[in-house]
Design an enzyme around this catalytic site. Structure first.
Site, PDB file in Angstrom:
ATOM      1  N   GLY A  48       0.772  -1.240   0.000  1.00 12.14           N
ATOM      2  CA  GLY A  48       0.000   0.000   0.000  1.00 12.14           C
ATOM      3  C   GLY A  48       0.803   1.290   0.000  1.00 12.14           C
ATOM      4  N   GLU A 102       4.099   3.950   6.321  1.00 11.04           N
ATOM      5  CA  GLU A 102       2.847   3.205   6.153  1.00 11.04           C
ATOM      6  C   GLU A 102       1.887   4.015   5.288  1.00 11.04           C
ATOM      7  OE1 GLU A 102       1.259   0.619   6.176  1.00 11.04           O
ATOM      8  OE2 GLU A 102       1.191  -0.454   8.061  1.00 11.04           O
ATOM      9  N   ASP A 103       1.048   3.313   4.533  1.00  7.91           N
ATOM     10  CA  ASP A 103      -0.011   3.999   3.795  1.00  7.91           C
ATOM     11  C   ASP A 103      -1.099   4.460   4.757  1.00  7.91           C
ATOM     12  OD1 ASP A 103      -0.695   1.362   4.356  1.00  7.91           O
ATOM     13  OD2 ASP A 103      -1.635   0.986   2.424  1.00  7.91           O
ATOM     14  N   ASP A 106      -4.610   1.745  10.833  1.00 11.81           N
ATOM     15  CA  ASP A 106      -6.021   1.484  11.114  1.00 11.81           C
ATOM     16  C   ASP A 106      -6.116   0.992  12.561  1.00 11.81           C
ATOM     17  OD1 ASP A 106      -8.735   0.906  10.579  1.00 11.81           O
ATOM     18  OD2 ASP A 106      -8.286  -1.061   9.782  1.00 11.81           O
ATOM     19  N   LYS A 134      -6.541   6.331  10.999  1.00 13.05           N
ATOM     20  CA  LYS A 134      -7.935   6.267  11.449  1.00 13.05           C
ATOM     21  C   LYS A 134      -7.932   6.182  12.972  1.00 13.05           C
ATOM     22  CE  LYS A 134      -9.746   3.502   7.571  1.00 13.05           C
ATOM     23  NZ  LYS A 134     -10.161   2.121   7.219  1.00 13.05           N
ATOM     24  N   PHE A 155     -13.635   2.717   4.941  1.00 12.19           N
ATOM     25  CA  PHE A 155     -12.677   2.095   4.029  1.00 12.19           C
ATOM     26  C   PHE A 155     -12.367   3.023   2.849  1.00 12.19           C
ATOM     27  CE2 PHE A 155     -11.308  -0.921   0.743  1.00 12.19           C
ATOM     28  CZ  PHE A 155     -10.307  -1.577   1.449  1.00 12.19           C
ATOM     29  N   VAL A 156     -11.078   3.166   2.554  1.00 10.04           N
ATOM     30  CA  VAL A 156     -10.650   4.037   1.446  1.00 10.04           C
ATOM     31  C   VAL A 156      -9.779   3.264   0.453  1.00 10.04           C
ATOM     32  CG1 VAL A 156     -10.766   6.189   2.779  1.00 10.04           C
ATOM     33  CG2 VAL A 156      -8.633   4.884   2.764  1.00 10.04           C
ATOM     34  N   ASP A 162      -5.621  -0.464  -1.818  1.00  5.46           N
ATOM     35  CA  ASP A 162      -6.417  -1.340  -2.679  1.00  5.46           C
ATOM     36  C   ASP A 162      -7.690  -1.853  -2.023  1.00  5.46           C
ATOM     37  OD1 ASP A 162      -4.915  -3.022  -0.807  1.00  5.46           O
ATOM     38  OD2 ASP A 162      -5.762  -4.692  -1.944  1.00  5.46           O
ATOM     39  N   ARG A 168      -5.716   0.676  -6.803  1.00  6.73           N
ATOM     40  CA  ARG A 168      -4.531   1.403  -6.316  1.00  6.73           C
ATOM     41  C   ARG A 168      -4.126   2.554  -7.224  1.00  6.73           C
ATOM     42  NH1 ARG A 168      -2.065  -1.996  -2.403  1.00  6.73           N
ATOM     43  NH2 ARG A 168      -2.224  -4.209  -2.822  1.00  6.73           N
TER      44      ARG A 168
END
Ligand code: 5GP
Ligand code: MG
Length: 178
Positions: A48, A102-103, A106, A134, A155-156, A162, A168
């Site tokens: 990600g 990190e992307d 969560d 988040k 969720f994104v 992805d 992506r």
């Protein structure tokens, strides 16, 4: 920006390319100020974070290295709770100033299980940079040193993130439509 269809789901525009790039420049400026003469080693967590890592690294002006590791805890739109390492770390971490990229953070599970592996290798310092966070989803609290954008617990996809492998390849970030 239009709606985005990925597999069986529809996503709506959420964060623009301009906002993403502006936030990345802001954290790059902080990193450039903090890491002069420290030769930091960035560790980007695949898959990600590859776009974020590339755009951030282009803004880094201090001497720096980057390497990649593959961890995953997600299947579909839900965290599985299991973190799998499928490409290991090939760089020496001992006495290095490490910045993990990190992307999105969560639940915090991925980093919670990965960071101790880095700490064991005795880095000189260890910081975390993430594109998205988040806060409402936190299960394992972490100190996030550089956070571009905090988002609600939805969720994104896009900009490297992805849904079951797809979605992506956009410059913007999209949010799951209700
Ligand atoms: P955590 O371990 O903090 O629960 O989750 C971290 C990983 O889960 C991220 O690196 C990312 O791959 C995935 N993830 C968490 N939230 C989302 C999301 O909203 N969209 C996508 N595409 N991936 C997510
Ligand atoms: Mg990830």
């Amino acid at each position: 920006m239009n709606e985005l269809k990925v597999l069986d789901k529809t996503f709506v525009p959420f964060i623009s390319e301009a906002t993403i790039q502006e936030k990345i420049k802001e954290i790059a400026a902080l990193i450039n100020a903090e890491y002069q003469d420290k030769k930091p080693l960035f560790i980007s967590i695949l898959n990600g974070s590859f776009m974020f890592a590339a755009d951030l690294f282009k803004q880094v002006t201090v001497d720096a290295e980057i390497c990649f590791i593959k961890l995953a805890s997600y299947k579909g739109t839900q965290s599985t709770g299991h973190v799998i390492t499928s490409i290991g770390l090939d760089s020496n971490v001992k006495d290095r100033h490490i910045i993990v990229l990190e992307d999105i953070i969560d639940t915090g599970k991925t980093l919670h299980s990965f960071l101790p592996q880095l700490v064991n290798q005795q880095p000189a310092s260890l910081k975390i940079a993430t594109l998205l966070h988040k806060p409402e989803a936190t299960v394992h609290p972490l100190t996030i040193d550089y956070c571009c954008i905090s988002i609600p617990n939805k969720f994104v996809v896009g900009y490297g993130l992805d849904y079951d492998g797809f979605g992506r390849n956009t410059k913007e970030i999209y949010q799951l439509k209700d």
